[in-house]
Scaffold this motif. Sequence first.
Motif: not given
Ligand SMILES: NC(=O)c1ccc[n+]([C@@H]2O[C@H](COP(=O)([O-])OP(=O)(O)OC[C@H]3O[C@@H](n4cnc5c(N)ncnc54)[C@H](O)[C@@H]3O)[C@@H](O)[C@H]2O)c1
Length: 334
Positions: A33, A50, A81, A105, A140, A282, A284
Amino acid sequence: MDYKISIIGAGSWGSALARIVSDNGYQVLIYDINEDTVNEINTYHTNKSKLPNGTLNENVKATSNLKEAVAFGDIILLVVPTKVIRSVLEEVNKVITSKKIFVNASKGIEPQTFKRVSEITYEVIDNQYIESFVALTGPSHAEEVILQLLTVVAAASTNMEHAKLIQKIFSNQQYFRVYALDDLIGAELGGSLKNIIALASGIIDGLGYGDNAKAALVTRGLVEMSKLAVALGAKEQTLFGLTGLGDLVVTCFSEHSRNFQAGRKIAQGKDLNKTLSEMSMVVEGARSCEAAYVASKKYNVETPIIDAVYDIIYKQNHPQDVIKRLMKRSLKVE
Ligand SMILES: NC(=O)c1ccc[n+]([C@@H]2O[C@H](COP(=O)([O-])OP(=O)(O)OC[C@H]3O[C@@H](n4cnc5c(N)ncnc54)[C@H](O)[C@@H]3O)[C@@H](O)[C@H]2O)c1
């Protein structure tokens, strides 16, 4: 078949996953978004806010048009998230017109319902459009994956054929290896519950405790995670694999973990809401803690560490008092 992949969420993990599948030769369209993120990816092939280090491949395209993103892929990879996952899926359901393999993921559980992302997906998306559901999860950090540092995770599904398909699409022989797994419930719960223990790890770190305390926390935290997960239908052995123990270790011991960092700030006296709003990415564990606390009472599972984290973040108990209380519990047999 030459699978195309739509990634929903261009945050740190969505961007890192885009790097992997494009390195592996698949076509990728990534949706977010945030227009600035979309423009940065299309123009500079980076996502600096990020992931300050590392780049995306030039053939990774981004869009802020969800309809275009959903139409593009045979595989819909969810990486937003979990607090927005239900609303994002509702939007996906409005524009989806053909069957897709859904891969998630993101790591978290819905507080009010204790639903896993697979359950929310089947609830929200018209089931005629769901070919199957696979969870891609394990130890990861995006910051390492974007730099192509060696990482091993698992693809879990009740449909082993599709778990193996996702295993094949994401694995490469340079830096990313995926195991296939048939315990979807265990994989989803392991990846979500570990974030609560990571908050606790940050809290004890912030209070100045050492490696002894952390080793005890990880070990007893894993016992709680597995007891609760088994009560909810997981296989115990899954909690001792990559998606449970593996993810727990990386998140409790790494500076990259947002949950760990948030825990440390809370221990230093910062307010939870302020801490979460100050973090650019985020966290979680707080939502999953609320969900796990309620579920542990409902299923009558003893979870002293999860209860302690809940008391600290939702009842504003002082962390030091909570630790004293934990130490005063009646002595047990391990
Ligand atoms: N960062 C990591 O290393 C990692 C690894 C494994 C799993 N995860 C999981 O992945 C998920 C995302 O984490 P992240 O680190 O990428 O988060 P982040 O905060 O880096 O990014 C979240 C993204 O989602 C987008 N977003 C938010 N609301 C939205 C919507 N309504 N529509 C479309 N996009 C939207 C935001 O603009 C942002 O770009 C979490 O559940 C986290 O636990 C993260």
